[in-house]
Scaffold this active site. Sequence first.
Site, mmCIF file in Angstrom:
data_model
loop_
_atom_site.group_PDB
_atom_site.id
_atom_site.type_symbol
_atom_site.label_atom_id
_atom_site.label_comp_id
_atom_site.label_asym_id
_atom_site.label_seq_id
_atom_site.Cartn_x
_atom_site.Cartn_y
_atom_site.Cartn_z
ATOM 1 N N LYS A 96 35.802 35.676 49.916
ATOM 2 C CA LYS A 96 35.754 36.127 51.396
ATOM 3 C C LYS A 96 37.228 37.381 51.923
ATOM 4 C CE LYS A 96 32.959 31.559 51.064
ATOM 5 N NZ LYS A 96 33.645 30.624 51.801
ATOM 6 N N VAL A 106 29.585 29.273 49.495
ATOM 7 C CA VAL A 106 29.416 29.317 48.013
ATOM 8 C C VAL A 106 29.454 28.424 46.583
ATOM 9 C CG1 VAL A 106 29.067 31.625 48.238
ATOM 10 C CG2 VAL A 106 31.034 31.254 47.716
ATOM 11 N N ASP A 112 39.645 33.108 48.600
ATOM 12 C CA ASP A 112 39.603 32.485 50.380
ATOM 13 C C ASP A 112 39.910 32.740 50.866
ATOM 14 O OD1 ASP A 112 38.472 30.852 52.189
ATOM 15 O OD2 ASP A 112 37.676 29.612 51.134
#
Length: 176
Positions: free
Chosen positions: A130, A152, A102
Amino acid sequence: MRDDQPKVLISEEAIAAKVAELAERINHDYTGVDELILVGVLKGAFIFLADLARKLTIPRSVDFIALSTYGDGTTSGAVRLIMDLRRSIEGKHVLVVEDIVDTGHTLAYLLRNLQSRQPASLACCALVRKAERAQVEVPLAYLGFDIPNVWVVGYGLDWAERFRTLPYIGVVSPEA
Ligand code: PRP
């Protein structure tokens, strides 16, 4: 009370195909090594690691590490080790297996930490990333999917500990 099931973002079939493809590349890249240590980052990576490890044909072993973020981990970037590896990785080939990248802080911390233990080689494999959330660059030798900035769940990923064992990767909306 049961929530609606998360909408499918990456299907079980698409994940299986990607895991097989990643395993094939890893088998090729590590041909001839005496042992590849797969380091799973708990908790999220446990399903991905289990599937990936079983698709590999090279000699491999499995170990786990657990990390936690201080306070608001999404912005502070402060990470601490809460469970260490069982074995030394000095002189060993190591592949870190992550479910998601992330901000990148967790993996950046982990790579610094593991590199200091002098492995023979150190690389990372992440199932999803991401890209638009990245705050620090982390080298990913193997990546399954780039995904948009949505929450998610499934295939190891949770939402407040829920949905981790869904067989696919789905999206939950914050309003849910
Ligand atoms: C998730 C994931 C990564 C980390 C990535 O773990 O498994 O380890 O976040 O985030 P970053 O790139 O912003 O650092 P999480 O903290 O949700 O713990 P869990 O795996 O135990 O659910």
